[in-house]
Motif scaffolding. Sequence first.
Motif, mmCIF file in Angstrom:
data_model
loop_
_atom_site.group_PDB
_atom_site.id
_atom_site.type_symbol
_atom_site.label_atom_id
_atom_site.label_comp_id
_atom_site.label_asym_id
_atom_site.label_seq_id
_atom_site.Cartn_x
_atom_site.Cartn_y
_atom_site.Cartn_z
ATOM 1 N N MET A 1 0.826 -1.210 0.000
ATOM 2 C CA MET A 1 0.000 0.000 0.000
ATOM 3 C C MET A 1 0.860 1.261 0.000
ATOM 4 O O MET A 1 0.530 2.246 -0.662
ATOM 5 C CB MET A 1 -0.946 0.017 1.205
ATOM 6 C CG MET A 1 -2.014 -1.079 1.175
ATOM 7 S SD MET A 1 -3.047 -1.059 -0.309
ATOM 8 C CE MET A 1 -2.289 -2.345 -1.309
ATOM 9 N N LEU A 2 1.991 1.224 0.701
ATOM 10 C CA LEU A 2 2.886 2.374 0.711
ATOM 11 C C LEU A 2 3.537 2.565 -0.657
ATOM 12 O O LEU A 2 3.623 3.688 -1.160
ATOM 13 C CB LEU A 2 3.946 2.229 1.808
ATOM 14 C CG LEU A 2 4.918 3.387 1.974
ATOM 15 C CD1 LEU A 2 4.192 4.725 2.154
ATOM 16 C CD2 LEU A 2 5.858 3.117 3.141
ATOM 17 N N VAL A 3 3.974 1.483 -1.271
ATOM 18 C CA VAL A 3 4.562 1.577 -2.611
ATOM 19 C C VAL A 3 3.540 2.147 -3.590
ATOM 20 O O VAL A 3 3.859 3.035 -4.386
ATOM 21 C CB VAL A 3 5.080 0.201 -3.090
ATOM 22 C CG1 VAL A 3 5.410 0.219 -4.576
ATOM 23 C CG2 VAL A 3 6.290 -0.220 -2.277
ATOM 24 N N GLN A 4 2.311 1.680 -3.533
ATOM 25 C CA GLN A 4 1.263 2.199 -4.417
ATOM 26 C C GLN A 4 1.032 3.689 -4.174
ATOM 27 O O GLN A 4 0.858 4.453 -5.123
ATOM 28 C CB GLN A 4 -0.044 1.429 -4.204
ATOM 29 C CG GLN A 4 -0.001 -0.004 -4.696
ATOM 30 C CD GLN A 4 0.236 -0.072 -6.202
ATOM 31 O OE1 GLN A 4 -0.483 0.525 -6.978
ATOM 32 N NE2 GLN A 4 1.271 -0.787 -6.585
ATOM 33 N N ALA A 5 1.049 4.096 -2.923
ATOM 34 C CA ALA A 5 0.820 5.506 -2.591
ATOM 35 C C ALA A 5 1.978 6.390 -3.064
ATOM 36 O O ALA A 5 1.772 7.565 -3.362
ATOM 37 C CB ALA A 5 0.614 5.660 -1.093
ATOM 38 N N MET A 6 3.183 5.829 -3.151
ATOM 39 C CA MET A 6 4.352 6.611 -3.544
ATOM 40 C C MET A 6 4.548 6.717 -5.052
ATOM 41 O O MET A 6 5.353 7.526 -5.503
ATOM 42 C CB MET A 6 5.622 6.008 -2.924
ATOM 43 C CG MET A 6 5.691 6.145 -1.436
ATOM 44 S SD MET A 6 7.288 5.662 -0.686
ATOM 45 C CE MET A 6 7.820 4.276 -1.629
ATOM 46 N N LEU A 7 3.818 5.930 -5.825
ATOM 47 C CA LEU A 7 4.029 5.940 -7.274
ATOM 48 C C LEU A 7 3.930 7.346 -7.843
ATOM 49 O O LEU A 7 2.944 8.048 -7.629
ATOM 50 C CB LEU A 7 3.012 5.034 -7.966
ATOM 51 C CG LEU A 7 3.239 3.540 -7.806
ATOM 52 C CD1 LEU A 7 2.104 2.753 -8.458
ATOM 53 C CD2 LEU A 7 4.573 3.115 -8.379
#
Length: 101
Positions: free
Chosen positions: A16-22
């Motif tokens: 979820m953090l990786v997705q939010a950082m895209l």
Amino acid sequence: MNVEAELKAWNFQVLMLVQAMLGAITPNFRMVVLSREGDVWVIRFYLERCVEDDVDEIEDIICQYTAYQSSDLKCKSEVLVSNVRLPSLSGADRVVYRRKE
């Protein structure tokens, strides 16, 4: 919590953090670390310089990250600004992003 459930929880939070950082990471971001303190997820953003646009991006990342979660998620974020050597981390922390230095 058993080991498998704990691993699933960590993997979900990292995803979820990786997705939010895209699309939000700029060259000023040095490292992003996810850790857990009790039942609170902690996201630490290491920046080289204090750039207002990057601080705004961090706010957007946290907003997006929490939008992916259930309402009972407890999280906090910290922004650390420095150009000194990045810290060593404990085995419990997850480096989600780190630039080449």
